[in-house]
Design an enzyme around this catalytic site. Sequence first.
Site, PDB file in Angstrom:
ATOM      1  N   THR A 217       0.863  -1.174   0.000  1.00 57.94           N
ATOM      2  CA  THR A 217       0.000   0.000   0.000  1.00 57.94           C
ATOM      3  C   THR A 217       0.901   1.226   0.000  1.00 57.94           C
ATOM      4  OG1 THR A 217      -0.174   0.295   2.408  1.00 57.94           O
ATOM      5  CG2 THR A 217      -1.674  -1.294   1.385  1.00 57.94           C
ATOM      6  N   PRO A 292       5.941   3.749   1.243  1.00 58.45           N
ATOM      7  CA  PRO A 292       5.405   2.443   0.869  1.00 58.45           C
ATOM      8  C   PRO A 292       5.218   1.601   2.125  1.00 58.45           C
ATOM      9  CG  PRO A 292       7.734   2.579   0.336  1.00 58.45           C
ATOM     10  CD  PRO A 292       7.330   3.941   0.813  1.00 58.45           C
ATOM     11  N   GLU A 293       4.020   1.075   2.290  1.00 61.92           N
ATOM     12  CA  GLU A 293       3.679   0.306   3.498  1.00 61.92           C
ATOM     13  C   GLU A 293       3.278  -1.100   3.075  1.00 61.92           C
ATOM     14  OE1 GLU A 293       3.016   1.260   6.876  1.00 61.92           O
ATOM     15  OE2 GLU A 293       3.187   3.451   6.833  1.00 61.92           O
ATOM     16  N   THR A 294       4.164  -2.068   3.273  1.00 63.45           N
ATOM     17  CA  THR A 294       3.795  -3.449   2.977  1.00 63.45           C
ATOM     18  C   THR A 294       2.848  -3.976   4.050  1.00 63.45           C
ATOM     19  OG1 THR A 294       5.723  -4.314   4.130  1.00 63.45           O
ATOM     20  CG2 THR A 294       5.958  -3.893   1.755  1.00 63.45           C
TER      21      THR A 294
END
Length: 588
Positions: A217, A292-294
């Site tokens: 995300t 960026p957020e995994t």
Amino acid sequence: MFAILLASLMTLAPTLPPAPAPAWRTPFENDPAGNTTATYTECIAYYQKLAAAYPQHLHLAEAGPTDAGQPLHEVVLSADGDADPASTRRKNRRILFIQNGIHPGEPEGIDASMMLARDLLQQKSWQKLLANVTVVIVPVYNIDGMLNRNATTRVNQNGPAAYGFRGNARHLDLNRDYIKQESRNARSFAALFQKWQPDIFVETHTSNGADYQYTMTLIATQHSKLAPALGTYLQRQLLPALYKSMKQKKWPMTPYVDFEGPTPESGLQAFLESPRYSTGYAALFNTIGFMPETHMLKAFAPRVHSTYDFLKTMLETVGQQSAALAAARAAAAADMAAQTTFPLTWALDDSQHETVQFRGYEASHKPSEVSGQPRLYYNRAAPFTRPVKYFNTFKPTTTASRPTAYLIPKAWGEVAETLRRNGATLEPLAHDVTVPVEVYHFEEFKTTPKAFEGHYVHSQVRLRTTTETTTFHQGDFAVYLDAAAPSRYLMETLEPQATDSFFAWGFFDSVLQQKEHFSDYVFEDLAADLLRRDPALRQRLEQLKAANAAFAANGPAQLEWVYLNSAYHEAGHNRYPVARWLGTGRVQ
């Protein structure tokens, strides 16, 4: 259903980069299970090995101290070994700044950047990506937390086997420290950021929250807060290209999953990153920021590979859009130089929304085995794709006009030091001057009841503004908001109404306390005499008593009011010491 889901997952499987030679494999790659992240020692040793093998393209240097006592490191990757920011700009290269490990329990970016740096150096076809983009990498920002390695503090997260801790050595969350800069880490970062003044800033993270199908995300700088040219470029060119390329790499993305309702289907809300956060800080200087957020529940290996592909995608896209990005930033700088009114606080505009096709899982409730009460769960056997509202516009709720300069007494040395560290120019007054200035007086504000990052943060500030002829002394500072100044940074730190102003973080709390007071039995006679000699003051008191029965019945409160409205009340109490000068030229 399982066969359909398996086929879907195979369709989304990414294409992995070619396997490196054994001597160049990272600790992550050496683990067949893909569940290992590098230690701090392994990470820095790896970059040292790269620097020794490829000095013509990679520069490694220490970039300042951290609270852990270990140095912050700066890795520069360029086509010709140029690690000088001024020279890089003269060559018309864009600057991509990647920072990892601010929360070392979210370590994907640490491992992905090690692999990316190696592949940029070793895969000849990739070196063209550095033709007009220089990459700056902070291998690990929160070294303190990375050294605090454990396997339990990320209870919601699926691997790796061991990782670092969110807080730094002073138990600070460094992603709340970009404005107050209490940690040595943040101070070293600010110096490095100002040195490079990057076009794009990326800070790698892992999410918390709902369950859904995406591995990656994305939080982007809130476009409403950017200068028009930069916000338009972000929305119309940069973000569409990133989403398209990541989908082609088999990593479909969604905006960061933040929502007000019970589940994401209730509507996604953009993340409003005030300047305490990395991307909010970057935006103050017309740098577009990304987090960026995994997804925490995906296995560590796909989280690392998706981060790797995102960083490569960013590098590719910045190179392809180099001219458009440069033009947008130049227009933003011109806009800021001419801007006369600056927003200081923001609120979500719920009258506007986009629609995204969201890939989620059906949510329901079942009895908790702990409490017996209904608990939320997501059913991975029931995936869906459906349109969801995405609220991605914010509107300003508080603004302030741009002064010619702020005047800061030299007593506030910590403030002066922080301003300098972040690119502001402070001119000491050559002699005493007496000038008319705008002065703020604090009428009302709210303060958090519990400590937040070591502070009791102020908000909802209500001010009374007066024009006063004030003497400033030799050595006091004038900070001019001219075309070259970081005006937005200055406005959002020195205007006390701003969300993350220095006042909000308690830099000026000493003025909120009276240093002198009165004994009731002594001041009673003085107060009576004041009211006899000042009919207007008496009239104001009577009006207050008539409007407020509780005040009318409270003798001590009335005596306090008279004191606060008399010459006996100290001038510095609740008076903001930073003044706004509206003259022309230089203070003389």
